[in-house]
Design an enzyme around this catalytic site. Structure first.
Site, PDB file in Angstrom:
ATOM      1  N   SER A 150      42.049  34.032  41.100  1.00 18.95           N
ATOM      2  CA  SER A 150      41.539  33.185  42.085  1.00 18.95           C
ATOM      3  C   SER A 150      42.844  32.199  42.520  1.00 18.95           C
ATOM      4  O   SER A 150      43.593  31.920  41.524  1.00 18.95           O
ATOM      5  CB  SER A 150      40.462  32.466  41.839  1.00 18.95           C
ATOM      6  N   TYR A 163      37.074  26.350  35.455  1.00 16.96           N
ATOM      7  CA  TYR A 163      37.323  27.680  35.984  1.00 16.96           C
ATOM      8  C   TYR A 163      38.599  27.834  36.656  1.00 16.96           C
ATOM      9  O   TYR A 163      38.928  28.964  36.123  1.00 16.96           O
ATOM     10  CB  TYR A 163      36.332  27.583  37.458  1.00 16.96           C
TER      11      TYR A 163
HETATM   12  N1  NAP Z   1      33.702  34.604  46.027  1.00 18.62           N
HETATM   13  C1  NAP Z   1      34.799  33.813  46.245  1.00 18.62           C
HETATM   14  O1  NAP Z   1      34.870  32.912  47.074  1.00 18.62           O
HETATM   15  C2  NAP Z   1      35.921  33.853  45.232  1.00 18.62           C
HETATM   16  C3  NAP Z   1      37.218  33.104  45.410  1.00 18.62           C
HETATM   17  C4  NAP Z   1      37.974  33.311  44.384  1.00 18.62           C
HETATM   18  C5  NAP Z   1      37.945  33.982  43.201  1.00 18.62           C
HETATM   19  N2  NAP Z   1      36.922  34.710  43.094  1.00 18.62           N
HETATM   20  C6  NAP Z   1      36.645  35.758  42.096  1.00 18.62           C
HETATM   21  O2  NAP Z   1      36.382  37.125  42.519  1.00 18.62           O
HETATM   22  C7  NAP Z   1      35.579  37.507  41.476  1.00 18.62           C
HETATM   23  C8  NAP Z   1      33.954  37.976  42.250  1.00 18.62           C
HETATM   24  O3  NAP Z   1      33.404  36.732  42.494  1.00 18.62           O
HETATM   25  P1  NAP Z   1      32.023  36.655  43.128  1.00 18.62           P
HETATM   26  O4  NAP Z   1      31.947  35.639  43.993  1.00 18.62           O
HETATM   27  O5  NAP Z   1      31.755  38.088  43.513  1.00 18.62           O
HETATM   28  O6  NAP Z   1      31.042  36.397  42.151  1.00 18.62           O
HETATM   29  P2  NAP Z   1      30.717  36.875  40.461  1.00 18.62           P
HETATM   30  O7  NAP Z   1      29.582  36.026  39.923  1.00 18.62           O
HETATM   31  O8  NAP Z   1      31.972  36.175  39.709  1.00 18.62           O
HETATM   32  O9  NAP Z   1      30.631  38.353  40.326  1.00 18.62           O
HETATM   33  C9  NAP Z   1      29.570  38.886  40.561  1.00 18.62           C
HETATM   34  C10 NAP Z   1      29.045  40.126  39.807  1.00 18.62           C
HETATM   35  O10 NAP Z   1      29.404  39.898  38.529  1.00 18.62           O
HETATM   36  C11 NAP Z   1      28.261  39.895  37.941  1.00 18.62           C
HETATM   37  N3  NAP Z   1      28.250  38.794  36.652  1.00 18.62           N
HETATM   38  C12 NAP Z   1      28.600  37.341  36.794  1.00 18.62           C
HETATM   39  N4  NAP Z   1      28.453  36.878  35.732  1.00 18.62           N
HETATM   40  C13 NAP Z   1      28.094  37.823  34.653  1.00 18.62           C
HETATM   41  C14 NAP Z   1      27.882  37.958  33.618  1.00 18.62           C
HETATM   42  N5  NAP Z   1      28.024  36.781  32.611  1.00 18.62           N
HETATM   43  N6  NAP Z   1      27.877  39.029  32.870  1.00 18.62           N
HETATM   44  C15 NAP Z   1      27.730  40.434  33.494  1.00 18.62           C
HETATM   45  N7  NAP Z   1      27.919  40.186  34.634  1.00 18.62           N
HETATM   46  C16 NAP Z   1      28.075  39.075  35.414  1.00 18.62           C
HETATM   47  C17 NAP Z   1      27.000  39.638  38.846  1.00 18.62           C
HETATM   48  O11 NAP Z   1      26.063  40.310  38.432  1.00 18.62           O
HETATM   49  P3  NAP Z   1      24.853  39.471  37.659  1.00 18.62           P
HETATM   50  O12 NAP Z   1      24.599  38.074  38.176  1.00 18.62           O
HETATM   51  O13 NAP Z   1      23.580  40.373  37.712  1.00 18.62           O
HETATM   52  O14 NAP Z   1      25.426  39.276  36.197  1.00 18.62           O
HETATM   53  C18 NAP Z   1      27.683  40.588  39.914  1.00 18.62           C
HETATM   54  O15 NAP Z   1      27.711  41.886  39.765  1.00 18.62           O
HETATM   55  C19 NAP Z   1      35.234  36.529  40.547  1.00 18.62           C
HETATM   56  O16 NAP Z   1      36.356  36.778  39.376  1.00 18.62           O
HETATM   57  C20 NAP Z   1      35.670  35.269  41.082  1.00 18.62           C
HETATM   58  O17 NAP Z   1      36.308  34.404  40.106  1.00 18.62           O
HETATM   59  C21 NAP Z   1      35.909  34.681  44.161  1.00 18.62           C
END
Ligand code: NAP
Length: 277
Positions: A150, A163
């Site tokens: 990120s 984070y």
């Molecule tokens: N969205 C943004 O604005 C943003 C910005 C910068 C960076 N990022 C990065 O991009 C990546 C994806 O982000 P995201 O927004 O899609 O949300 P996320 O919650 O990090 O990822 C979603 C996925 O991960 C699973 N997950 C979350 N916690 C988990 C755990 N403890 N064990 C197993 N699975 C887990 C969720 O399913 P379950 O909930 O069913 O477990 C879902 O499939 C992350 O690394 C985040 O740091 C996101």
């Protein structure tokens, strides 16, 4: 922009991909884009129902194989479980996607178990995943290891200090692995993304309106087209421009304050001034 994948993509990163955090958001988008290339996937997340629904959809649409498993990536044995679940598969691409924070709060207000859950998933488990799968990728002499990062990992900030710190860890880890695994023809990369419209961010109530959030599918397309562009690739032109500012080595106080303003805005909070000294 329409991102083309390299012609040898499936040969290099197929036939199986493992996506940790693969049921929704960017994880889902990675799985769908990979399936279009004929690449099978193993999808991990905590909730089984969304995993199963996505797997059925991908199988029906693309005719590839999809395996799913409910795994908590904050659990000490998560990497070992992932290795066991895939031991009969030729995994060419490992994407550690999960990692979003679970709350936006000032540091003292974070419950200790939430702090640990985040550090365990983003630092401990990412390290153990890399350690389990690097030898398998090295043995193949090709493939990819992606730690999704990120822009928040480029500076400290209020509201999500742990984070940001955990994402900094992943960034530096991936860079080292890029050089080391590169010796064997494997692409390790810190795939840094910025604000992205995902279900998890919507559930957290994150206000990304000031940050031109990208669509998850666009993030996945651009990321997969740039797996060979390590050690660090920042997805999205506007995020690349912002990163140049954030990474300026001097004036860190101003940069941390600016990052904190952003985090406060995302949290829907007002940034308090520093006390004068
Ligand atoms: N969205 C943004 O604005 C943003 C910005 C910068 C960076 N990022 C990065 O991009 C990546 C994806 O982000 P995201 O927004 O899609 O949300 P996320 O919650 O990090 O990822 C979603 C996925 O991960 C699973 N997950 C979350 N916690 C988990 C755990 N403890 N064990 C197993 N699975 C887990 C969720 O399913 P379950 O909930 O069913 O477990 C879902 O499939 C992350 O690394 C985040 O740091 C996101």
């Amino acid at each position: 922009m329409n991102w083309e994948l390299p012609a040898d993509f499936s040969d290099r990163y197929g036939p199986w991909a493992l996506i940790a955090g693969g049921s929704e958001g960017t994880g889902e988008a990675f799985a769908r884009r990979l399936a279009r290339e004929g690449i099978n996937s193993v999808l991990l997340a905590r909730r089984q129902a969304p995993l199963d629904a996505l797997a059925a959809d991908i199988r029906a649409e693309h005719g590839v194989e999809v395996r799913t498993a409910s795994v908590d990536l904050g659990h000490a044995d998560a990497a070992a479980m992932a290795a066991e679940l895939t031991e009969d598969l030729d995994v060419g691409l490992v994407i550690f996607n999960a990692g979003a924070t679970i709350r936006f709060n000032y540091f003292p207000e974070w419950p200790e178990e939430d702090l640990l859950a985040l550090v365990n998933m983003n630092c401990r488990t990412t390290t153990l995943f890399a350690h389990r799968f690097a030898p398998r990728l090295i043995q193949r002499g090709r493939g990819g290891l992606v730690l999704v990062g990120s822009v928040a990992g480029f500076a400290g900030s209020t509201h999500q200090s742990v984070y940001n710190a955990s994402k900094a860890y992943d960034w530096v880890l991936a860079e080292g692995l890029w050089r080391e695994l590169g010796i064997y023809g494997v692409d390790a990369i810190a795939m840094v993304i910025g604000a992205t419209d995902t279900p998890s961010h919507r559930r957290m109530g994150a206000d990304l309106s000031a940050h031109s959030p990208m669509e998850a599918a666009d993030v996945a397309d651009e990321a997969l087209a740039n797996l060979h562009n390590g050690p660090t690739y920042v997805v999205g032109e506007h995020n690349r421009a912002a990163s140049e500012f954030i990474l300026t080595p001097h004036n860190r106080g101003a940069i941390v304050s600016s990052m904190s303003e952003s985090s406060a805005g995302i949290a829907g909070d007002e940034m308090l001034p520093m006390s004068s000294r």
